[in-house]
Design a protein around this motif. Structure first.
Motif, PDB file in Angstrom:
ATOM      1  N   LYS A  67      -8.197  -0.883  -4.458  1.00 30.15           N
ATOM      2  CA  LYS A  67      -8.863  -2.069  -3.922  1.00 30.15           C
ATOM      3  C   LYS A  67      -7.902  -3.251  -3.970  1.00 30.15           C
ATOM      4  O   LYS A  67      -7.262  -3.499  -4.990  1.00 30.15           O
ATOM      5  CB  LYS A  67     -10.118  -2.380  -4.739  1.00 30.15           C
ATOM      6  CG  LYS A  67     -10.966  -3.505  -4.156  1.00 30.15           C
ATOM      7  CD  LYS A  67     -12.273  -3.641  -4.919  1.00 30.15           C
ATOM      8  CE  LYS A  67     -13.160  -4.702  -4.271  1.00 30.15           C
ATOM      9  NZ  LYS A  67     -14.474  -4.797  -4.974  1.00 30.15           N
ATOM     10  N   ASN A  68      -7.789  -3.965  -2.847  1.00 32.81           N
ATOM     11  CA  ASN A  68      -6.858  -5.088  -2.732  1.00 32.81           C
ATOM     12  C   ASN A  68      -5.440  -4.688  -3.132  1.00 32.81           C
ATOM     13  O   ASN A  68      -4.782  -5.356  -3.912  1.00 32.81           O
ATOM     14  CB  ASN A  68      -7.341  -6.286  -3.555  1.00 32.81           C
ATOM     15  CG  ASN A  68      -8.657  -6.836  -3.049  1.00 32.81           C
ATOM     16  OD1 ASN A  68      -9.699  -6.687  -3.701  1.00 32.81           O
ATOM     17  ND2 ASN A  68      -8.636  -7.458  -1.886  1.00 32.81           N
ATOM     18  N   GLY A  69      -5.009  -3.554  -2.566  1.00 38.85           N
ATOM     19  CA  GLY A  69      -3.666  -3.060  -2.819  1.00 38.85           C
ATOM     20  C   GLY A  69      -2.680  -3.557  -1.775  1.00 38.85           C
ATOM     21  O   GLY A  69      -2.979  -4.453  -0.974  1.00 38.85           O
ATOM     22  N   GLY A  70      -1.486  -2.951  -1.789  1.00 39.64           N
ATOM     23  CA  GLY A  70      -0.424  -3.396  -0.899  1.00 39.64           C
ATOM     24  C   GLY A  70      -0.209  -2.470   0.279  1.00 39.64           C
ATOM     25  O   GLY A  70      -0.868  -1.432   0.421  1.00 39.64           O
ATOM     26  N   GLY A  81      -2.841 -10.439   2.883  1.00 34.23           N
ATOM     27  CA  GLY A  81      -1.530  -9.797   2.948  1.00 34.23           C
ATOM     28  C   GLY A  81      -1.516  -8.351   2.524  1.00 34.23           C
ATOM     29  O   GLY A  81      -0.501  -7.668   2.672  1.00 34.23           O
ATOM     30  N   GLY A  82      -2.627  -7.843   1.989  1.00 36.20           N
ATOM     31  CA  GLY A  82      -2.698  -6.452   1.549  1.00 36.20           C
ATOM     32  C   GLY A  82      -3.855  -5.718   2.187  1.00 36.20           C
ATOM     33  O   GLY A  82      -4.419  -6.160   3.189  1.00 36.20           O
ATOM     34  N   ILE A  83      -4.223  -4.582   1.592  1.00 31.16           N
ATOM     35  CA  ILE A  83      -5.262  -3.736   2.178  1.00 31.16           C
ATOM     36  C   ILE A  83      -6.216  -3.201   1.115  1.00 31.16           C
ATOM     37  O   ILE A  83      -5.879  -3.098  -0.059  1.00 31.16           O
ATOM     38  CB  ILE A  83      -4.650  -2.517   2.911  1.00 31.16           C
ATOM     39  CG1 ILE A  83      -3.746  -1.704   1.962  1.00 31.16           C
ATOM     40  CG2 ILE A  83      -3.915  -2.935   4.166  1.00 31.16           C
ATOM     41  CD1 ILE A  83      -3.376  -0.331   2.480  1.00 31.16           C
ATOM     42  N   THR A  84      -7.425  -2.859   1.566  1.00 36.67           N
ATOM     43  CA  THR A  84      -8.326  -1.985   0.821  1.00 36.67           C
ATOM     44  C   THR A  84      -8.610  -0.818   1.755  1.00 36.67           C
ATOM     45  O   THR A  84      -9.246  -0.977   2.799  1.00 36.67           O
ATOM     46  CB  THR A  84      -9.627  -2.690   0.435  1.00 36.67           C
ATOM     47  OG1 THR A  84      -9.324  -3.766  -0.466  1.00 36.67           O
ATOM     48  CG2 THR A  84     -10.584  -1.715  -0.254  1.00 36.67           C
TER      49      THR A  84
END
Length: 425
Positions: free
Chosen positions: A86-89, A25-28
């Protein structure tokens, strides 16, 4: 009053969330990474489609501009960053870019008259997640305007030598090498500057729960809080965990835990519920389960608007350094500090008036987090707009802002920028 497109904003949110999708559901999306380049390409494609003029400076900031009716007028700029933690929204930073894009798209679509050129901008490497520090490139661009104690931490050559924190696909060893290889190293003459730009707006998710709890869509931001960051180091001596008597130990971890509890108790006695302070980093040596720790260091991050309150907390920290803790000594070190940065009052009032006239629920609010805008504020008149964040979560994959709130934020931004176009000097 003009209104931005909910459908177009929703489409941008869905599209940009694909670039660096982390699968939960998020992004790096580290700065200048292949994923960030895809986001940049999307920005360029959409801005070129509305006839915006594109400029790229020597540190990879991108500027997309719609000319105004006055060829001699300075630009009004809005933007933020496309890179993430890292592994943000899908909203931190990029919402400010999408909002600026939406402003230009709405102006082009509705043929809204404006005297000043309007610019949507992408800042490079705000997060500093792969190449530290955070707000690196705004620190470079605004360097000569920053207070000396801040400016010294963002010298160009040092920033180019910043080493990658981890191996990442397509990454270079240093930021300078990544910049050279990015295809986005342009010309220094295009950098943001008071010679060419009039004022700056940045839209951002709130990253806290205040707006949601109050039932307001948008925050009219008046400042970025002052803060200090210290390290507290406790030193005892190491010995065998199984053979050394408890009453003879100088356990640095036990000492640090006592001091941390004391710190919380004393700071809470100040009776300042708006004061926030955090210990988010701890180092224990030798960090072996059979050895009594001989050295423990923890961080302390403290934020408040009033410098007198910060000074009260500082007095508590300094007192800790004069005391013994479980037989251990304490040494403190200042890592950095900043004063509260207040936004331009006239621009803040434009945002407030735009929200009122558009019927968007809003309130005054402070920013506890740092943003590129706080460095720009030393160079140009600046303000920010916050958009409600679900559960106050940010810098994590569950980070979320409703498309309706994002579109409302863009509508407020558009009309605030048009107010600045009309009479800001």
């Amino acid at each position: 009053m003009y209104t931005c497109s909910l459908d177009r904003m929703t489409d941008k949110i869905k599209t940009f969330s694909k670039y660096g999708d982390a699968g939960h559901g998020g992004i790096t999306r580290y700065s200048l990474s292949p994923e960030a380049k895809l986001a940049r390409e999307e920005f360029l494609k959409r801005m070129k489609a509305i006839g915006a003029e594109i400029e790229i400076d020597d540190v990879a900031n991108i500027y997309a501009t719609l000319p105004g009716t006055d060829p001699n007028a300075k630009r009004i700029v809005s933007g933020s960053h496309v890179d993430s933690v890292k592994n943000g929204g899908n909203y931190d930073g990029i919402l400010g870019v999408m909002s600026a894009m939406e402003v230009l798209e709405t102006v082009a679509e509705q043929n809204i008259p404006h005297k000043h050129p309007l610019t949507a901008m992408i800042w490079t490497n705000e997060e500093g997640s792969l190449y530290p520090p955070a707000m690196m490139v705004s620190g470079i661009v605004c360097n000569e305007y920053l207070p000396p104690e801040i400016a010294k931490n963002f010298k160009y050559d040092n920033m180019m030598a910043s080493k990658a924190m981890e191996a990442h696909e397509g990454s270079a060893e240093t930021f300078g090498e990544a910049l050279e290889a990015s295809g986005y190293k342009g010309d220094k003459k295009y950098r943001l500057s008071p010679d060419r730009y009039l004022c700056n707006f940045e839209t951002h998710i709130e990253q806290g729960p205040i707006l949601e709890e109050a039932g307001n869509d948008v925050g009219v931001v008046d400042c970025v809080l002052g803060m200090f960051n210290y390290s507290l180091k406790f030193t005892g001596f190491a010995a065998h965990a199984g053979t050394f008597p408890m009453n003879k130990r100088h356990d640095a971890l036990y000492a640090a835990s006592q001091a941390l509890i004391y710190l919380h108790d004393e700071v809470d006695k100040l009776g300042r519920p708006e004061l926030v302070y955090t210990t988010g980093e701890i180092h224990c040596h030798p960090c072996i389960h059979t050895v009594i720790p001989d050295e423990v260091e923890f961080s302390l991050d403290v934020r408040h608007e009033d410098p007198k309150v910060l000074e009260q907390v500082m007095d508590i920290v300094k007192k800790i350094a004069t005391m013994k803790w479980a037989g251990c000594d304490c040494e403190i070190k200042e890592n950095w500090k900043r004063d509260t940065v207040y936004w331009n009052e006239k621009l803040v009032n434009y945002v407030k008036a735009a929200a009122e006239e558009a019927g968007v629920s809003h309130q005054m609010i402070h920013s506890g987090a740092g943003h590129d805008a706080q460095f720009v504020a030393y160079m140009l008149p600046t303000t920010m707009i916050f958009v409600q964040t679900k559960d106050g979560l940010s810098h994590c994959e569950p980070e979320y802002a409703k498309p309706e709130h994002c579109a409302s934020g863009a509508t407020v931004l558009l009309n605030a920028m048009l107010k600045a176009d009309e009479d800001f000097e």
